[in-house]
Design a protein around this motif. Structure first.
Motif, PDB file in Angstrom:
ATOM      1  N   ALA A 170       0.670  -1.114  -0.003  1.00 11.09           N
ATOM      2  CA  ALA A 170      -0.006  -0.089   0.038  1.00 11.09           C
ATOM      3  C   ALA A 170       0.901   1.351  -0.044  1.00 11.09           C
ATOM      4  O   ALA A 170       0.741   2.265  -0.448  1.00 11.09           O
ATOM      5  N   SER A 171       2.125   1.024   0.477  1.00 12.59           N
ATOM      6  CA  SER A 171       3.044   2.331   0.581  1.00 12.59           C
ATOM      7  C   SER A 171       3.310   2.965  -1.080  1.00 12.59           C
ATOM      8  O   SER A 171       3.311   3.847  -1.103  1.00 12.59           O
ATOM      9  N   LEU A 172       3.344   1.898  -1.790  1.00 15.95           N
ATOM     10  CA  LEU A 172       3.630   2.378  -3.310  1.00 15.95           C
ATOM     11  C   LEU A 172       2.239   2.989  -3.762  1.00 15.95           C
ATOM     12  O   LEU A 172       1.905   3.649  -4.637  1.00 15.95           O
ATOM     13  N   GLN A 186      -1.693  -8.216   2.640  1.00 15.11           N
ATOM     14  CA  GLN A 186      -1.303  -8.936   4.037  1.00 15.11           C
ATOM     15  C   GLN A 186      -1.881  -8.575   5.230  1.00 15.11           C
ATOM     16  O   GLN A 186      -1.762  -8.922   6.420  1.00 15.11           O
ATOM     17  N   LYS A 187      -3.122  -7.855   5.115  1.00 16.89           N
ATOM     18  CA  LYS A 187      -3.899  -7.331   6.107  1.00 16.89           C
ATOM     19  C   LYS A 187      -5.097  -8.179   6.242  1.00 16.89           C
ATOM     20  O   LYS A 187      -5.421  -8.620   7.481  1.00 16.89           O
ATOM     21  N   ASN A 188      -5.776  -8.562   5.278  1.00 19.72           N
ATOM     22  CA  ASN A 188      -6.751  -9.503   5.279  1.00 19.72           C
ATOM     23  C   ASN A 188      -6.973 -10.235   4.159  1.00 19.72           C
ATOM     24  O   ASN A 188      -8.258 -10.926   3.943  1.00 19.72           O
ATOM     25  N   ASN A 212      -8.425   2.536   9.958  1.00 18.83           N
ATOM     26  CA  ASN A 212      -6.879   2.903  10.477  1.00 18.83           C
ATOM     27  C   ASN A 212      -6.495   1.897  11.462  1.00 18.83           C
ATOM     28  O   ASN A 212      -6.589   2.010  12.586  1.00 18.83           O
ATOM     29  N   THR A 213      -5.597   0.983  10.916  1.00 14.83           N
ATOM     30  CA  THR A 213      -5.054  -0.281  11.645  1.00 14.83           C
ATOM     31  C   THR A 213      -4.288   0.319  12.803  1.00 14.83           C
ATOM     32  O   THR A 213      -4.421  -0.647  13.681  1.00 14.83           O
ATOM     33  N   ILE A 214      -3.692   1.270  12.893  1.00 15.95           N
ATOM     34  CA  ILE A 214      -2.922   1.618  13.973  1.00 15.95           C
ATOM     35  C   ILE A 214      -3.699   2.093  15.221  1.00 15.95           C
ATOM     36  O   ILE A 214      -3.549   1.658  16.363  1.00 15.95           O
TER      37      ILE A 214
HETATM   38  C1  LIG Z   1      -0.455  -1.616   6.525  1.00 17.50           C
HETATM   39  C2  LIG Z   1      -0.959  -0.492   5.954  1.00 17.50           C
HETATM   40  C3  LIG Z   1      -0.205   0.203   4.955  1.00 17.50           C
HETATM   41  C4  LIG Z   1       1.162  -0.316   4.592  1.00 17.50           C
HETATM   42  O1  LIG Z   1       1.209  -1.151   3.781  1.00 17.50           O
HETATM   43  P1  LIG Z   1       2.192  -1.835   3.035  1.00 17.50           P
HETATM   44  O2  LIG Z   1       1.753  -2.908   2.242  1.00 17.50           O
HETATM   45  O3  LIG Z   1       3.126  -2.401   4.174  1.00 17.50           O
HETATM   46  O4  LIG Z   1       3.072  -0.898   2.435  1.00 17.50           O
HETATM   47  C5  LIG Z   1      -0.959   1.306   4.396  1.00 17.50           C
HETATM   48  N1  LIG Z   1      -2.196   1.556   4.773  1.00 17.50           N
HETATM   49  C6  LIG Z   1      -2.898   0.559   5.898  1.00 17.50           C
HETATM   50  C7  LIG Z   1      -4.307   1.198   6.055  1.00 17.50           C
HETATM   51  C8  LIG Z   1      -2.238  -0.446   6.355  1.00 17.50           C
HETATM   52  O5  LIG Z   1      -2.866  -1.062   7.269  1.00 17.50           O
END
Ligand SMILES: *Cc1c(COP(=O)(O)O)cnc(C)c1O
Length: 355
Positions: free
Chosen positions: A72-74, A189-191, A146-148
């Motif tokens: 998601a960073s890119l 990789q989140k879901n 917002n994952t964090i």
């Molecule tokens: C983890 C995460 C990112 C970053 O993802 P990467 O694939 O590590 O670049 C960006 N946005 C959200 C909402 C995230 O949870």
């Protein structure tokens, strides 16, 4: 047995791990890791994965599904490069670390990134509402979950402007009206699957309209759409495993059944956080994330006892992100309600013995 509450990479169903590891040893005679991505075997995997995304999310015609790299960073950069138009002006909702990342990358490629609303004043513990959206914005960007910080938009932002969303941590957790979006992106990789691929759902209308003076080949979504997501070597393992997970999702009732299960899990945990005198939630009711629940102990003297209890029960990944502290229970699709119940039992045990 372990109960993985980690925020990502995510837990996946055991059967998916099993099939995916079998394919590493034998995928029609070769290892999945050594097959050509141009082979018909893999072309079939790619197209099934794309079709399953469309099926799971009811993606309307006029959209293309891509599996790219860079996370998601890119996606932050790719979104800005592909969505900027003549005004080179966009609106962003600042709801935390990942939203900030998107804003920074938009700026870096020359977009005038207007912060339409922010929850930074309260360490991102809520979702901003009732903000204005000017009609000269090329696009509006938000982070659905917002994952964090453990907040989640409960509805899609209402705007006529082209809408872009980072759905990394709640895609496939519930139904979503894809037709409202011009571009969706999500790290797998989140879901969805293992790290290594990034899902893009692209409205075909947006392609080839960027006003960016520079556009590296890989960044231009049009090139990926034209090449069927095979512009370069795709991350075969991540896509194959994601495909298996999508099959599993659909077989188990799709995103609406997943949404019911996720709601039940989150209710179970939030009810405990709210009723247990030793704990407090980091986020108020209406903005709470069903995926990532952030919570704290009222008294840090209980920390060692609580940490021992959940460690002993086989719970992993519960430690909160340093920007919130405390604890974060990530409850992605594959986490069972039984695992959540074990956490709840421990919280009750702590209250009984230390409360
Ligand atoms: C983890 C995460 C990112 C970053 O993802 P990467 O694939 O590590 O670049 C960006 N946005 C959200 C909402 C995230 O949870």
């Amino acid at each position: 047995m372990k109960h993985n509450f980690g925020a990502g990479p995510c837990i996946l169903p055991e059967s998916v791990f099993k099939q995916s590891s079998d394919a590493i040893l034998n995928f029609n005679g070769l290892s999945l890791l050594e097959i050509s991505h141009r082979s018909s075997d893999f072309v079939d995997v790619m197209s099934e994965a794309q079709e399953l995304v469309k099926k799971a999310l009811n993606v309307p015609s006029g959209y293309t599904v891509l599996f790219l790299q860079g996370g998601a960073s890119l996606g932050f950069t790719i979104a800005a490069l592909n969505m900027m138009r003549d005004n080179k002006k966009a609106g962003y909702i600042n709801t935390g670390t990942w939203a900030k990342g998107a804003i920074a990358e938009g700026k870096a490629v020359g977009v005038d990134t207007n912060i339409l609303a922010s929850s930074e004043d309260k360490n991102f513990n809520y979702i901003p509402k009732n903000f204005n959206i000017a009609d000269d914005l090329d696009y509006v960007h938000f982070t659905s979950n917002n994952t964090i910080f453990g907040t989640q938009f409960q509805s899609i932002i209402d705007t006529d402007r082209p809408l872009v969303c980072d759905m990394s941590s709640d895609i496939f957790s519930k139904p979503v009206d894809v037709s409202k979006f011009d571009l969706i992106y999500a790290g797998a990789q989140k879901n969805l699957g293992p790290a290594g691929s990034t899902l893009y759902i692209v409205k075909n209308e947006i392609l080839g309209k960027s006003s960016s003076p520079f556009m590296p080949k890989y960044m231009d979504l049009k090139n990926h759409v034209d090449k069927g997501s095979m512009l370069n070597t795709p991350p075969v393992f991540s896509i194959y495993t994601s495909m298996l997970n999508l099959r599993h999702l659909i077989k188990n009732g799709g995103v609406s059944a997943a949404s019911d299960r996720n709601t039940a899990k989150a209710n179970l945990l939030y009810n405990e956080i709210d009723s247990n005198p030793l704990f407090k939630a980091a986020v108020k009711g209406e903005d709470r994330s069903l995926m990532n629940a952030t919570f704290l102990l009222n008294n840090n003297n209980h920390q060692a006892d609580f940490d021992n209890l959940w460690n002993d029960a086989g719970i992993v990944g519960l430690k909160g992100h340093r920007s919130v502290g405390g604890y974060r229970a990530s409850m992605y699709n594959a986490l069972t309600i039984e695992s959540v119940q074990i956490l709840v039992d421990i919280m009750q045990e702590l209250a009984r013995t230390k409360g």
